[in-house]
Design an enzyme around this catalytic site. Structure first.
Site, PDB file in Angstrom:
ATOM      1  N   ASP A   1       0.807  -1.219   0.000  1.00  0.00           N
ATOM      2  CA  ASP A   1       0.000   0.000   0.000  1.00  0.00           C
ATOM      3  C   ASP A   1       0.838   1.266   0.000  1.00  0.00           C
ATOM      4  O   ASP A   1       0.344   2.355   0.275  1.00  0.00           O
ATOM      5  CB  ASP A   1      -0.972  -0.015   1.182  1.00  0.00           C
ATOM      6  CG  ASP A   1      -2.193  -0.852   0.856  1.00  0.00           C
ATOM      7  OD1 ASP A   1      -2.624  -0.828  -0.322  1.00  0.00           O
ATOM      8  OD2 ASP A   1      -2.711  -1.539   1.749  1.00  0.00           O
TER       9      ASP A   1
ATOM     10  N   ASP B   1      -7.482  -4.664  -4.650  1.00  0.00           N
ATOM     11  CA  ASP B   1      -7.168  -3.309  -4.175  1.00  0.00           C
ATOM     12  C   ASP B   1      -5.787  -2.835  -4.648  1.00  0.00           C
ATOM     13  O   ASP B   1      -5.526  -1.635  -4.732  1.00  0.00           O
ATOM     14  CB  ASP B   1      -7.150  -3.246  -2.640  1.00  0.00           C
ATOM     15  CG  ASP B   1      -8.271  -4.015  -1.973  1.00  0.00           C
ATOM     16  OD1 ASP B   1      -8.700  -5.044  -2.522  1.00  0.00           O
ATOM     17  OD2 ASP B   1      -8.684  -3.606  -0.894  1.00  0.00           O
TER      18      ASP B   1
END
Ligand SMILES: *[C@@H]1O[C@H](CO)[C@@H](O)[C@H](O)[C@H]1NC(C)=O
Ligand SMILES: *[C@@H]1O[C@H](CO)[C@@H](O)[C@H](O)[C@H]1NC(C)=O
Ligand SMILES: *[C@@H]1O[C@H](CO)[C@@H](O)[C@H](O)[C@H]1NC(C)=O
Length: 275
Positions: free
Chosen positions: A109, A168
């Site tokens: 991320d 994601d």
């Protein structure tokens, strides 16, 4: 950019009542003033809020799970809309404190974290110090790319045959594209496109809904000749997963094993600190 979604969340309620853009930005400005009064900018980054409470759980700027970039991201958007020096100063402080995140290789991320902070900062100020940080972060993120799978890995797991790619992760590809734009390094671009291609193939169902976490097998999909499908990919040279490698991959693995035995940080070896 994802941080704008958070800004939208802050202003979702007034949208229902049909406010103008200026009124919406004024509302976000007011709410964020309340928030910054409860935080130390550059030290505490809001992560989880609770309905009916003005208390936020916070994370530190570096080495946190994934949310830190959203805070500077909103501050940068407030600066863009208001052109107020106060927001610029707060956004700069919150961004600069995330400097060491560019070296992060332990999680995927990093795209959220770097693009929310340095990405928005560059977009709105053209600060000449930011592109090399974005490129460096992209190159560190690229270490999570596996050539056999064609994707960057989302979560590390102890099982070497597991290669988890959550949908994601598409949100993090912007970092690779921006790294390519600022450096001209086409490898970063190709990695992002390859990740996208594999996501289309592995994640999408026929009706265009999607899985969140398919598990790609890094060895099964291999075109390379491995001696045997044994070992732990945490100790493998990245070249070992391609068709082109030589004896140096063994020296690489040996030094990682040495790091483990003698108590060095394996990441320092991977990052080349002891070259
Ligand atoms: C920056 O603010 C201007 C209005 O001042 C707006 O038109 C533009 O869309 C904003 N940029 C981004 C990326 O949100
Ligand atoms: C291009 O990016 C790849 C992936 O991060 C990296 O391995 C390579 O060293 C980069 N090339 C240059 C010239 O920086
Ligand atoms: C991605 O898919 C497109 C369309 O099929 C193809 O042209 C392209 O070569 C692929 N790129 C990579 C890097 O896999």
């Amino acid at each position: 950019m994802f941080s704008i979604k958070i800004l939208f969340l802050c202003i979702l309620v007034p949208i229902v009542y049909g406010l103008t853009r200026k009124e919406l930005v004024d509302f976000a400005d007011k709410q964020y003033h309340k928030l910054i009064n409860t935080l130390k900018t550059g030290v505490q980054y809001p992560a989880v809020g609770k309905t009916g409470s003005d208390h936020w759980e916070t994370t530190p700027p570096v080495d946190n799970q994934w949310t830190a970039g959203f805070y500077p991201g909103v501050l940068w958007h407030l600066y863009n809309y208001t052109k107020s020096d106060e927001w610029k100063q707060l956004a700069t402080t919150a961004t600069d404190a995330m400097y060491n995140d560019q070296f992060n290789t332990w999680q995927h991320d990093i795209g959220f974290m770097i693009m929310g902070s340095y990405g928005n900062g560059y977009e709105f100020t053209k600060n000449p110090n930011y592109p090399k940080i974005i490129v460096n972060a992209a190159n560190h993120f690229a270490k999570r790319f596996n050539h056999n799978v064609g994707c960057t890995k989302s979560w590390d797991t102890p099982n070497p045959n597991e290669f988890l790619v959550i949908v994601d992760n598409m949100m993090n590809l912007e970092l690779l594209f921006e790294g390519w734009k600022h450096s001209g390094n086409k490898t970063l671009y190709d990695m992002a496109v390859s990740h996208t291609n594999v996501t289309i193939r592995e994640h999408l169902r026929k009706d265009y809904s999607h899985f969140q976490i398919p598990n790609c097998d890094p060895f099964l999909m291999s075109k390379a000749k491995n001696t045997a499908n044994v070992g732990d990919d945490d100790f493998m040279a990245p070249e070992a997963m391609t068709n082109e490698y030589n004896h140096l991959i063994d020296i690489y693995s040996l030094s990682l094993i040495g790091a483990q035995i003698f108590g060095f940080d394996k990441n320092d070896i991977i990052d080349g600190k002891y070259e």
